[in-house]
Design an enzyme around this catalytic site. Structure first.
Site, PDB file in Angstrom:
ATOM      1  N   TYR A   1     -14.727  20.425 -14.675  1.00 15.04           N
ATOM      2  CA  TYR A   1     -15.314  19.095 -14.522  1.00 15.04           C
ATOM      3  C   TYR A   1     -16.364  19.120 -13.406  1.00 15.04           C
ATOM      4  CZ  TYR A   1     -15.470  13.986 -14.070  1.00 15.04           C
ATOM      5  OH  TYR A   1     -15.878  12.681 -14.015  1.00 15.04           O
TER       6      TYR A   1
ATOM      7  N   ASP B   1      -5.798  21.608 -13.158  1.00 12.52           N
ATOM      8  CA  ASP B   1      -6.238  20.327 -13.712  1.00 12.52           C
ATOM      9  C   ASP B   1      -5.806  20.311 -15.173  1.00 12.52           C
ATOM     10  OD1 ASP B   1      -7.583  18.178 -14.878  1.00 12.52           O
ATOM     11  OD2 ASP B   1      -9.324  18.392 -13.571  1.00 12.52           O
TER      12      ASP B   1
ATOM     13  N   ARG C   1       0.795  -1.230   0.000  1.00 11.78           N
ATOM     14  CA  ARG C   1       0.000   0.000   0.000  1.00 11.78           C
ATOM     15  C   ARG C   1       0.828   1.281   0.000  1.00 11.78           C
ATOM     16  NH1 ARG C   1      -2.206   1.821   4.640  1.00 11.78           N
ATOM     17  NH2 ARG C   1      -2.330  -0.305   5.420  1.00 11.78           N
TER      18      ARG C   1
ATOM     19  N   LYS D   1      -7.107   9.273 -19.342  1.00 10.78           N
ATOM     20  CA  LYS D   1      -7.347   9.859 -20.659  1.00 10.78           C
ATOM     21  C   LYS D   1      -6.113   9.711 -21.559  1.00 10.78           C
ATOM     22  CE  LYS D   1     -11.323  11.313 -18.919  1.00 10.78           C
ATOM     23  NZ  LYS D   1     -11.188  11.026 -17.483  1.00 10.78           N
TER      24      LYS D   1
END
Length: 357
Positions: free
Chosen positions: A89, A158, A37, A183
Protein backbone atom coordinates in the site's frame (compact mmCIF):
# COMPACT_ATOMS: atom_id res chain seq x y z
CA UNK A 1 -34.82 13.34 30.19
CA UNK A 2 -33.76 10.26 32.16
CA UNK A 3 -35.98 7.76 30.31
CA UNK A 4 -34.06 4.65 29.27
CA UNK A 5 -30.98 5.51 31.30
CA UNK A 6 -29.20 3.02 33.54
CA UNK A 7 -27.04 3.38 36.63
CA UNK A 8 -25.00 0.32 35.75
CA UNK A 9 -21.24 0.94 35.67
CA UNK A 10 -19.89 0.55 32.15
CA UNK A 11 -23.29 0.51 30.46
CA UNK A 12 -23.41 0.84 26.65
CA UNK A 13 -23.20 4.21 24.94
CA UNK A 14 -25.84 6.70 26.11
CA UNK A 15 -25.77 10.46 26.55
CA UNK A 16 -24.63 11.19 30.11
CA UNK A 17 -23.67 13.98 32.51
CA UNK A 18 -20.07 14.27 31.22
CA UNK A 19 -19.54 14.69 27.48
CA UNK A 20 -17.48 11.81 26.04
CA UNK A 21 -17.84 9.93 29.34
CA UNK A 22 -21.32 8.42 29.22
CA UNK A 23 -20.50 5.86 31.88
CA UNK A 24 -21.73 6.01 35.46
CA UNK A 25 -18.90 6.36 37.97
CA UNK A 26 -19.00 4.82 41.43
CA UNK A 27 -16.50 7.11 43.17
CA UNK A 28 -13.45 5.09 42.08
CA UNK A 29 -11.44 4.31 38.93
CA UNK A 30 -11.30 0.61 39.67
CA UNK A 31 -13.61 -0.40 36.83
CA UNK A 32 -12.66 -0.42 33.12
CA UNK A 33 -15.02 2.20 31.72
CA UNK A 34 -14.57 5.64 33.21
CA UNK A 35 -14.06 7.80 30.09
CA UNK A 36 -14.78 7.35 26.40
CA UNK A 37 -11.25 7.65 25.00
CA UNK A 38 -9.35 4.82 26.76
CA UNK A 39 -11.96 2.10 26.36
CA UNK A 40 -15.62 1.23 25.97
CA UNK A 41 -17.67 -1.97 25.91
CA UNK A 42 -18.60 -1.71 22.24
CA UNK A 43 -14.93 -1.72 21.22
CA UNK A 44 -14.23 -4.59 23.57
CA UNK A 45 -16.93 -6.74 21.99
CA UNK A 46 -15.49 -6.30 18.49
CA UNK A 47 -11.91 -6.66 19.75
CA UNK A 48 -12.87 -9.95 21.35
CA UNK A 49 -14.33 -11.23 18.07
CA UNK A 50 -11.42 -10.09 15.91
CA UNK A 51 -8.89 -11.32 18.44
CA UNK A 52 -10.47 -14.75 18.35
CA UNK A 53 -10.23 -14.82 14.56
CA UNK A 54 -6.63 -13.57 14.52
CA UNK A 55 -5.53 -15.72 17.45
CA UNK A 56 -4.28 -12.85 19.62
CA UNK A 57 -5.12 -9.69 21.55
CA UNK A 58 -6.86 -7.15 19.30
CA UNK A 59 -6.57 -3.35 19.59
CA UNK A 60 -9.10 -1.38 17.55
CA UNK A 61 -8.25 1.91 15.78
CA UNK A 62 -10.08 4.63 13.89
CA UNK A 63 -8.69 3.47 10.50
CA UNK A 64 -6.26 1.06 8.92
CA UNK A 65 -3.66 3.83 8.62
CA UNK A 66 -4.17 4.77 12.28
CA UNK A 67 -3.53 1.13 13.17
CA UNK A 68 -0.37 0.71 11.09
CA UNK A 69 1.09 4.14 11.95
CA UNK A 70 0.57 3.56 15.69
CA UNK A 71 2.17 0.14 15.39
CA UNK A 72 5.20 1.60 13.56
CA UNK A 73 5.69 4.36 16.14
CA UNK A 74 5.27 1.93 19.03
CA UNK A 75 7.85 -0.56 17.73
CA UNK A 76 10.51 1.54 15.99
CA UNK A 77 13.25 3.66 17.56
CA UNK A 78 15.93 6.00 16.25
CA UNK A 79 18.17 4.40 13.62
CA UNK A 80 16.26 1.10 13.45
CA UNK A 81 16.10 -1.00 10.29
CA UNK A 82 12.62 -1.25 8.79
CA UNK A 83 11.93 -3.64 5.90
CA UNK A 84 8.89 -2.83 3.73
CA UNK A 85 7.27 -4.30 0.61
CA UNK A 86 8.02 -2.00 -2.31
CA UNK A 87 4.74 -3.02 -3.94
CA UNK A 88 2.47 -2.74 -0.89
CA UNK A 89 0.00 0.00 0.00
CA UNK A 90 1.62 3.22 -1.22
CA UNK A 91 0.50 5.39 1.72
CA UNK A 92 2.51 3.28 4.16
CA UNK A 93 5.73 3.96 2.26
CA UNK A 94 4.81 7.65 2.07
CA UNK A 95 4.11 7.78 5.79
CA UNK A 96 7.49 6.25 6.62
CA UNK A 97 9.32 8.69 4.32
CA UNK A 98 7.63 11.80 5.72
CA UNK A 99 6.21 11.29 9.21
CA UNK A 100 8.98 9.00 10.46
CA UNK A 101 11.85 10.91 8.82
CA UNK A 102 12.99 12.19 12.23
CA UNK A 103 13.82 8.65 13.35
CA UNK A 104 16.57 8.33 10.71
CA UNK A 105 15.42 4.82 9.91
CA UNK A 106 17.30 2.49 7.60
CA UNK A 107 14.38 1.68 5.29
CA UNK A 108 14.79 -1.28 2.95
CA UNK A 109 12.18 -2.09 0.31
CA UNK A 110 11.72 -5.54 -1.20
CA UNK A 111 9.20 -6.83 -3.80
CA UNK A 112 6.63 -9.07 -2.13
CA UNK A 113 7.59 -12.03 -4.29
CA UNK A 114 11.31 -11.17 -4.15
CA UNK A 115 14.23 -12.28 -1.96
CA UNK A 116 13.97 -10.92 1.60
CA UNK A 117 16.89 -12.62 3.35
CA UNK A 118 19.60 -9.98 2.90
CA UNK A 119 17.23 -7.08 3.64
CA UNK A 120 16.14 -8.65 6.94
CA UNK A 121 19.67 -8.72 8.38
CA UNK A 122 19.84 -6.43 11.40
CA UNK A 123 16.18 -5.44 11.14
CA UNK A 124 14.00 -4.30 14.01
CA UNK A 125 10.71 -4.72 12.11
CA UNK A 126 9.77 -6.56 8.92
CA UNK A 127 6.40 -5.57 7.46
CA UNK A 128 4.79 -7.84 4.87
CA UNK A 129 1.63 -7.33 2.86
CA UNK A 130 0.36 -10.59 1.43
CA UNK A 131 -1.43 -10.71 -0.92
CA UNK A 132 0.04 -7.36 -1.88
CA UNK A 133 -2.20 -4.44 -2.77
CA UNK A 134 -2.72 -3.90 -5.64
CA UNK A 135 -0.43 -6.40 -7.42
CA UNK A 136 -1.60 -9.52 -5.52
CA UNK A 137 1.79 -11.16 -5.12
CA UNK A 138 2.22 -13.50 -2.14
CA UNK A 139 5.15 -14.23 0.20
CA UNK A 140 5.75 -17.06 2.67
CA UNK A 141 4.76 -15.74 6.12
CA UNK A 142 6.08 -18.71 8.10
CA UNK A 143 9.46 -18.78 6.33
CA UNK A 144 9.97 -15.01 6.63
CA UNK A 145 8.91 -15.10 10.30
CA UNK A 146 11.67 -17.63 10.94
CA UNK A 147 14.22 -15.43 9.14
CA UNK A 148 13.11 -12.31 11.02
CA UNK A 149 13.18 -13.99 14.43
CA UNK A 150 16.66 -15.33 13.75
CA UNK A 151 17.75 -11.68 13.39
CA UNK A 152 15.88 -10.64 16.55
CA UNK A 153 13.29 -8.74 14.48
CA UNK A 154 9.55 -8.53 14.82
CA UNK A 155 7.47 -9.53 11.82
CA UNK A 156 4.15 -7.82 11.05
CA UNK A 157 1.67 -8.66 8.29
CA UNK A 158 -0.80 -6.29 6.66
CA UNK A 159 -3.70 -8.72 6.25
CA UNK A 160 -6.19 -6.34 4.67
CA UNK A 161 -6.47 -8.06 1.29
CA UNK A 162 -6.97 -11.49 2.83
CA UNK A 163 -9.05 -10.55 5.94
CA UNK A 164 -8.81 -12.26 9.37
CA UNK A 165 -10.93 -15.16 8.13
CA UNK A 166 -9.05 -15.56 4.86
CA UNK A 167 -5.58 -15.76 6.46
CA UNK A 168 -4.22 -16.04 10.02
CA UNK A 169 -0.65 -14.71 10.12
CA UNK A 170 -0.25 -15.09 13.91
CA UNK A 171 -0.72 -18.81 13.47
CA UNK A 172 2.11 -18.71 10.93
CA UNK A 173 4.36 -17.21 13.65
CA UNK A 174 4.00 -13.51 12.76
CA UNK A 175 4.26 -11.18 15.77
CA UNK A 176 1.68 -8.62 14.68
CA UNK A 177 -1.16 -8.49 12.18
CA UNK A 178 -2.72 -5.24 11.03
CA UNK A 179 -5.94 -4.95 9.03
CA UNK A 180 -8.04 -2.19 7.53
CA UNK A 181 -11.49 -3.28 8.70
CA UNK A 182 -12.97 -0.69 6.34
CA UNK A 183 -12.71 -3.37 3.68
CA UNK A 184 -13.92 -6.98 3.98
CA UNK A 185 -14.39 -7.13 7.76
CA UNK A 186 -17.12 -4.49 7.88
CA UNK A 187 -18.07 -5.37 4.33
CA UNK A 188 -20.68 -2.70 3.59
CA UNK A 189 -18.48 0.24 2.50
CA UNK A 190 -20.05 2.49 5.14
CA UNK A 191 -17.33 3.03 7.77
CA UNK A 192 -13.60 3.54 8.40
CA UNK A 193 -11.88 1.26 10.95
CA UNK A 194 -8.71 -0.76 11.56
CA UNK A 195 -7.03 -3.02 14.11
CA UNK A 196 -3.78 -4.60 15.22
CA UNK A 197 -3.58 -8.02 16.86
CA UNK A 198 -0.66 -9.64 18.65
CA UNK A 199 -0.10 -12.59 20.99
CA UNK A 200 2.18 -10.40 23.13
CA UNK A 201 0.14 -9.02 26.06
CA UNK A 202 2.68 -6.28 26.82
CA UNK A 203 2.80 -5.14 23.19
CA UNK A 204 -1.00 -5.06 23.03
CA UNK A 205 -0.99 -2.94 26.20
CA UNK A 206 1.52 -0.53 24.65
CA UNK A 207 -0.67 -0.18 21.55
CA UNK A 208 -3.67 0.60 23.76
CA UNK A 209 -1.66 3.26 25.59
CA UNK A 210 -0.57 4.84 22.30
CA UNK A 211 -4.15 4.76 21.02
CA UNK A 212 -5.35 6.58 24.13
CA UNK A 213 -2.60 9.19 24.18
CA UNK A 214 -2.65 9.73 20.41
CA UNK A 215 -6.43 9.84 20.14
CA UNK A 216 -6.66 7.38 17.21
CA UNK A 217 -9.86 5.94 18.65
CA UNK A 218 -12.74 4.41 16.70
CA UNK A 219 -16.32 5.52 17.09
CA UNK A 220 -18.53 3.18 19.10
CA UNK A 221 -21.15 3.17 16.34
CA UNK A 222 -18.55 2.25 13.72
CA UNK A 223 -17.41 -0.61 15.96
CA UNK A 224 -21.01 -1.79 16.30
CA UNK A 225 -21.53 -1.66 12.54
CA UNK A 226 -18.32 -3.60 11.89
CA UNK A 227 -19.32 -6.25 14.43
CA UNK A 228 -22.63 -6.58 12.61
CA UNK A 229 -20.78 -7.04 9.30
CA UNK A 230 -18.43 -9.62 10.77
CA UNK A 231 -21.32 -12.06 11.11
CA UNK A 232 -21.62 -12.41 7.32
CA UNK A 233 -17.89 -12.32 6.51
CA UNK A 234 -17.61 -16.01 5.65
CA UNK A 235 -20.66 -15.93 3.37
CA UNK A 236 -19.43 -12.76 1.66
CA UNK A 237 -15.92 -14.13 1.09
CA UNK A 238 -17.34 -17.30 -0.45
CA UNK A 239 -19.60 -15.37 -2.83
CA UNK A 240 -16.86 -12.91 -3.71
CA UNK A 241 -14.45 -15.75 -4.50
CA UNK A 242 -17.08 -17.45 -6.67
CA UNK A 243 -17.64 -14.19 -8.52
CA UNK A 244 -13.90 -13.56 -8.83
CA UNK A 245 -13.42 -16.97 -10.44
CA UNK A 246 -16.19 -16.27 -12.96
CA UNK A 247 -14.80 -12.82 -13.79
CA UNK A 248 -11.25 -14.19 -14.03
CA UNK A 249 -12.41 -16.58 -16.75
CA UNK A 250 -13.87 -13.68 -18.76
CA UNK A 251 -10.82 -11.47 -18.32
CA UNK A 252 -8.40 -14.27 -19.19
CA UNK A 253 -9.91 -14.68 -22.64
CA UNK A 254 -10.21 -11.00 -23.57
CA UNK A 255 -7.56 -9.61 -25.97
CA UNK A 256 -7.51 -6.16 -24.30
CA UNK A 257 -6.50 -7.61 -20.92
CA UNK A 258 -2.96 -8.39 -19.82
CA UNK A 259 -1.21 -9.05 -16.50
CA UNK A 260 -4.26 -10.74 -14.96
CA UNK A 261 -3.75 -11.80 -11.33
CA UNK A 262 -5.89 -13.62 -8.77
CA UNK A 263 -4.22 -15.85 -6.15
CA UNK A 264 -7.20 -18.22 -6.26
CA UNK A 265 -6.55 -19.26 -9.87
CA UNK A 266 -4.47 -22.46 -10.15
CA UNK A 267 -2.50 -20.95 -13.04
CA UNK A 268 -1.59 -17.81 -11.05
CA UNK A 269 2.10 -17.81 -9.96
CA UNK A 270 1.05 -17.08 -6.36
CA UNK A 271 -1.44 -19.96 -6.18
CA UNK A 272 0.75 -22.74 -4.66
CA UNK A 273 1.81 -20.57 -1.73
CA UNK A 274 -1.58 -18.87 -1.39
CA UNK A 275 -3.30 -22.25 -1.24
CA UNK A 276 -0.94 -23.30 1.57
CA UNK A 277 -1.37 -20.27 3.84
CA UNK A 278 -4.77 -18.77 2.94
CA UNK A 279 -8.16 -20.12 4.02
CA UNK A 280 -10.18 -17.95 1.59
CA UNK A 281 -8.99 -16.33 -1.64
CA UNK A 282 -11.44 -13.44 -1.56
CA UNK A 283 -12.65 -11.38 -4.49
CA UNK A 284 -9.83 -8.98 -5.43
CA UNK A 285 -8.28 -9.30 -8.91
CA UNK A 286 -5.88 -7.07 -10.82
CA UNK A 287 -5.22 -6.64 -14.53
CA UNK A 288 -4.19 -4.05 -17.08
CA UNK A 289 -6.05 -2.45 -19.97
CA UNK A 290 -4.27 -0.60 -22.78
CA UNK A 291 -4.80 2.91 -21.36
CA UNK A 292 -6.58 5.14 -18.88
CA UNK A 293 -9.25 6.01 -21.51
CA UNK A 294 -9.90 2.27 -21.95
CA UNK A 295 -10.61 1.96 -18.23
CA UNK A 296 -12.91 5.00 -18.44
CA UNK A 297 -14.85 3.34 -21.29
CA UNK A 298 -15.33 0.17 -19.24
CA UNK A 299 -16.65 2.17 -16.29
CA UNK A 300 -18.93 4.28 -18.47
CA UNK A 301 -20.41 1.18 -20.11
CA UNK A 302 -20.78 -0.97 -17.00
CA UNK A 303 -24.01 -0.91 -15.03
CA UNK A 304 -22.77 -2.96 -12.07
CA UNK A 305 -19.14 -1.96 -11.45
CA UNK A 306 -18.63 1.25 -9.48
CA UNK A 307 -15.60 3.50 -9.79
CA UNK A 308 -14.37 3.35 -6.18
CA UNK A 309 -11.02 3.09 -4.43
CA UNK A 310 -12.00 0.75 -1.63
CA UNK A 311 -12.54 -3.00 -1.93
CA UNK A 312 -14.02 -5.98 -0.11
CA UNK A 313 -17.60 -4.67 0.06
CA UNK A 314 -20.94 -6.01 -1.10
CA UNK A 315 -20.78 -4.09 -4.37
CA UNK A 316 -18.34 -4.76 -7.19
CA UNK A 317 -15.85 -1.97 -7.91
CA UNK A 318 -13.12 -1.04 -10.38
CA UNK A 319 -10.23 1.24 -9.43
CA UNK A 320 -7.55 2.62 -11.77
CA UNK A 321 -4.65 2.64 -9.36
CA UNK A 322 -2.15 4.88 -11.15
CA UNK A 323 -4.18 7.98 -10.26
CA UNK A 324 -3.46 7.42 -6.53
CA UNK A 325 0.30 7.02 -6.76
CA UNK A 326 0.84 3.27 -7.12
CA UNK A 327 3.83 2.54 -9.39
CA UNK A 328 1.73 0.80 -12.05
CA UNK A 329 0.68 1.40 -15.65
CA UNK A 330 -1.99 3.95 -16.51
CA UNK A 331 -4.43 1.19 -17.42
CA UNK A 332 -3.81 -0.94 -14.30
CA UNK A 333 -7.09 -1.92 -12.61
CA UNK A 334 -7.89 -3.41 -9.21
CA UNK A 335 -11.25 -5.18 -9.43
CA UNK A 336 -13.16 -6.06 -6.27
CA UNK A 337 -15.85 -8.66 -6.88
CA UNK A 338 -18.89 -8.05 -4.73
CA UNK A 339 -21.82 -10.27 -3.84
CA UNK A 340 -24.00 -9.76 -6.90
CA UNK A 341 -25.25 -12.66 -9.01
CA UNK A 342 -22.24 -14.08 -10.91
CA UNK A 343 -24.11 -14.39 -14.20
CA UNK A 344 -25.11 -10.72 -14.02
CA UNK A 345 -21.52 -9.66 -13.33
CA UNK A 346 -20.15 -11.77 -16.18
CA UNK A 347 -22.65 -10.35 -18.67
CA UNK A 348 -21.97 -6.80 -17.53
CA UNK A 349 -18.18 -7.17 -17.68
CA UNK A 350 -18.29 -8.71 -21.15
CA UNK A 351 -20.37 -5.79 -22.41
CA UNK A 352 -18.08 -3.26 -20.74
CA UNK A 353 -14.89 -4.87 -22.12
CA UNK A 354 -16.37 -4.84 -25.63
CA UNK A 355 -16.26 -1.04 -25.48
CA UNK A 356 -12.44 -1.18 -25.52
CA UNK A 357 -12.26 -2.98 -28.90
Amino acid sequence: MHAGETTEVGAPLLAGPTFAAPYRLDGTREHDYYYGRPDNPTWRALESALGELDGGHCVLFSSGMAAISTMLRAVLGHGDVLVLPEDGYYLVRGYVRTELAGLDLDVREVPTAGSWASAIRGARLVLLETPSNPGLDVCDIAALSELAHAEGALLAVDNTTASPLGQRPLRLDADLVVTSDTKAVAGHSDLILGHVSTRDVELAGLLRERRTSGGAIPGAFEAWLAHRGLGTLDMRLRQQAENAAALYAVLREHPSVCGLRWPGAPEDPAYPLAAKQMRRFGGVLSFELPSAPAVAKVLATSELFTDATSFGGLHSTLDRRARWGDPVGEGFVRLSAGCEDPADLVEDLRKALASTM
